[in-house]
Scaffold this active site. Structure first.
Site, PDB file in Angstrom:
ATOM      1  N   HIS A 116     -11.254  19.646 -18.042  1.00 39.20           N
ATOM      2  CA  HIS A 116     -10.068  19.679 -17.739  1.00 39.20           C
ATOM      3  C   HIS A 116      -9.640  21.159 -17.323  1.00 39.20           C
ATOM      4  O   HIS A 116     -10.378  22.016 -17.789  1.00 39.20           O
ATOM      5  CB  HIS A 116      -9.056  19.420 -18.795  1.00 39.20           C
ATOM      6  CG  HIS A 116      -7.781  18.902 -18.388  1.00 39.20           C
ATOM      7  ND1 HIS A 116      -6.572  20.172 -18.292  1.00 39.20           N
ATOM      8  CD2 HIS A 116      -7.113  17.997 -17.942  1.00 39.20           C
ATOM      9  CE1 HIS A 116      -5.657  19.532 -18.226  1.00 39.20           C
ATOM     10  NE2 HIS A 116      -5.726  18.229 -17.860  1.00 39.20           N
ATOM     11  N   ASP A 193     -12.410  21.193 -26.861  1.00 32.62           N
ATOM     12  CA  ASP A 193     -11.247  20.558 -26.386  1.00 32.62           C
ATOM     13  C   ASP A 193     -11.120  18.917 -27.010  1.00 32.62           C
ATOM     14  O   ASP A 193     -11.865  18.277 -26.335  1.00 32.62           O
ATOM     15  CB  ASP A 193     -11.366  20.655 -24.950  1.00 32.62           C
ATOM     16  CG  ASP A 193     -10.066  19.862 -24.201  1.00 32.62           C
ATOM     17  OD1 ASP A 193      -9.348  19.226 -24.960  1.00 32.62           O
ATOM     18  OD2 ASP A 193      -9.861  19.922 -23.161  1.00 32.62           O
ATOM     19  N   GLN A 196      -8.554  14.207 -25.682  1.00 36.02           N
ATOM     20  CA  GLN A 196      -8.744  12.785 -25.274  1.00 36.02           C
ATOM     21  C   GLN A 196      -9.612  12.209 -26.504  1.00 36.02           C
ATOM     22  O   GLN A 196      -9.936  10.992 -26.442  1.00 36.02           O
ATOM     23  CB  GLN A 196      -9.235  12.618 -24.319  1.00 36.02           C
ATOM     24  CG  GLN A 196      -8.958  13.186 -22.848  1.00 36.02           C
ATOM     25  CD  GLN A 196      -7.635  12.308 -22.808  1.00 36.02           C
ATOM     26  OE1 GLN A 196      -7.391  11.206 -23.045  1.00 36.02           O
ATOM     27  NE2 GLN A 196      -6.741  12.943 -21.797  1.00 36.02           N
ATOM     28  N   LYS A 219      -0.507  12.871 -27.212  1.00 34.95           N
ATOM     29  CA  LYS A 219      -1.716  11.976 -26.712  1.00 34.95           C
ATOM     30  C   LYS A 219      -2.257  11.100 -27.898  1.00 34.95           C
ATOM     31  O   LYS A 219      -3.232  10.460 -27.750  1.00 34.95           O
ATOM     32  CB  LYS A 219      -2.990  12.889 -26.185  1.00 34.95           C
ATOM     33  CG  LYS A 219      -2.628  13.371 -24.920  1.00 34.95           C
ATOM     34  CD  LYS A 219      -3.999  14.054 -23.871  1.00 34.95           C
ATOM     35  CE  LYS A 219      -3.646  15.018 -23.156  1.00 34.95           C
ATOM     36  NZ  LYS A 219      -3.206  14.461 -21.771  1.00 34.95           N
ATOM     37  N   CYS A 357      -6.424  16.793 -12.836  1.00 34.65           N
ATOM     38  CA  CYS A 357      -6.687  18.284 -13.269  1.00 34.65           C
ATOM     39  C   CYS A 357      -7.988  18.498 -13.547  1.00 34.65           C
ATOM     40  O   CYS A 357      -8.482  19.280 -14.644  1.00 34.65           O
ATOM     41  CB  CYS A 357      -5.855  18.615 -14.675  1.00 34.65           C
ATOM     42  SG  CYS A 357      -4.270  18.424 -14.329  1.00 34.65           S
TER      43      CYS A 357
END
Ligand code: C6P
Length: 402
Positions: A116, A193, A196, A219, A357
């Site tokens: 991302h 990261d 998600q 999220k 993104c």
């Protein structure tokens, strides 16, 4: 579980809302909304500042949530949990402070082709600033990270590896534990990261052995504006502060400031206290539902969704690896993704369209953008059936068979 989410009482254009954009932000259960409202109604005050009852109470709730998060991601100590605004800020915090202290001319930072922008641009800025080079782990044709290439790319010049746990476009779950092992063999730290991943798959930072892990509350059924940076204490102690201000200091004179202990060294200014309360409620909610049932439900929707979309001629799906979360990116041939998204919106179906993104990944896939559906615990197979019907209608409309 759907009844836990008040937003589904809403109708869009007279139709029941179908929300397939949880990768962008999840809807919020009543527990989270009530916890935030209740904090403002009954306990609102600043933390770590007041000696009075209300402030002590708010501080207790705030720190108890830090401990809840520690347990939730299996970190060793609560001081390894830093409150930030979200994944983006967590990565910027590490990139800026790590860059300042450890990156010099000729060094390399290794990221991947499926990152991302939040895990590209901060590192690009560090590289520009320090005269270092950004290196990229390529994505294979099966839309996974090329591990052989990753191993070759980790060299003496590599200062840090930053990779996503789950791709927000492909849904691919990356082997971050293996990559961390490869990097640690060469004494290179790893940032993951987890935007998600958390709330969708079980995350255990001690098992992954990563040095930094970033995620966003919004999220994983929590409020917007709050997120977490996990950092191993050995690393957080070595990094300089990110921002200056209240709470991150021990003592200030005009000549010199001494900095506070972890994690407060990185928490300048009044934090999003209500956001932290909401995040705590979200963790309680996700824990109550259970990591395994959540993953099972999303996997079932993924299988059903991939089958439904594949059965529509003219639909092309990107990323069909076995190890995936509930994210499906696709295009309808000869139709711009935004047109598909607008058409579906007219049917009361919310999906995300565009580059998500991830412009470098779009280039790798050879498209300007995709349509993306992403699942939460509230989605159902009936909604996928409705999506299929709406997509068939869209195809007829755009391809002119109507
Ligand atoms: N992806 C999506 O629709 P923030 O905005 O800081 O909460 O999260 C940024 C971010 C970082 N990494 C990954 C893998 C992400 O998916 C995101 C956010 C959203 O896919 C908005 S672009």
């Amino acid at each position: 579980m759907r009844e836990d989410f008040p937003i589904f009482e809403r109708k869009i254009g007279g139709k029941k809302l179908i929300y397939f954009d949880s990768a962008s932000t999840t809807q919020k259960p009543k527990e989270v909304i009530d916890a935030v409202a209740s904090f403002y109604k009954t306990a609102n005050s600043n933390v770590h500042r007041g000696l009075y009852f209300l402030s002590r109470e708010a501080t207790e709730i705030f720190e108890a949530t830090r401990e809840k998060i520690r347990k939730f991601i299996s970190a060793e100590e609560a001081r390894e949990i830093v409150f930030v605004r979200g994944t983006t800020e967590a990565i910027n915090l590490v990139a800026t402070t790590f860059g300042k202290k450890f990156v010099k001319r000729g060094d390399e930072i290794l990221i991947s082709e499926m990152e991302h922008h939040s895990n590209i641009v901060p590192w690009q800025m560090v590289c520009q600033d320090r005269g270092a080079k950004l290196k990229i782990i390529p994505v294979t044709d099966s839309r996974e990270l090329n591990l052989q290439e990753a191993e070759k790319l980790i060299t003496k010049k590599t200062k840090l590896v930053a990779i996503t746990h789950v791709s927000n476009v492909l849904g691919t779950i990356n082997p971050v534990k293996e990559i961390t092992k490869l990097a640690h063999k060469k004494r290179v730290p790893v940032l993951v990261d987890g935007a998600q991943a958390v709330g969708h798959i079980k995350v255990d930072v001690r098992d992954l052995d990563c040095d930094f892990y970033a995620f966003s509350g919004h999220k994983m059924y929590g409020s917007t504006g709050i997120g977490v940076l996990f950092g191993k204490k050995e690393w957080l102690e070595k990094l300089p502060p990110y921002q200056g201000g209240g709470e991150m200091i021990k003592q200030v004179t005009f000549e010199k400031t001494t900095y506070n202990d972890l994690p407060y060294k990185f928490e300048a200014g009044t934090p999003d206290i209500a956001g932290v309360v909401g995040l705590g409620a979200a963790i309680d909610y996700v824990t109550k539902v259970g990591a395994d049932p959540i993953q099972r439900h999303e996997k079932e929707l993924l299988k059903y969704g991939q089958e439904a979309l594949s059965s529509i001629g003219g639909v092309k799906i990107f990323g069909r690896t076995r190890n995936k979360t509930g994210i499906i990116s696709f295009i309808l041939e000869r139709v711009h993704p935004h047109d598909v998204g607008t058409f579906l919106d007219g049917e009361g179906i919310a999906i995300r369209t565009g580059h998500h993104c991830c412009q470098p990944l779009m280039e790798r896939l050879g498209v300007v953008g995709t349509c993306r559906i992403s699942f939460g615990i509230y989605n159902t197979k009936q909604e996928i059936d409705k999506l299929k019907t709406a997509l068939l209608k869209a195809r007829d409309f755009f391809h002119g068979t109507n």
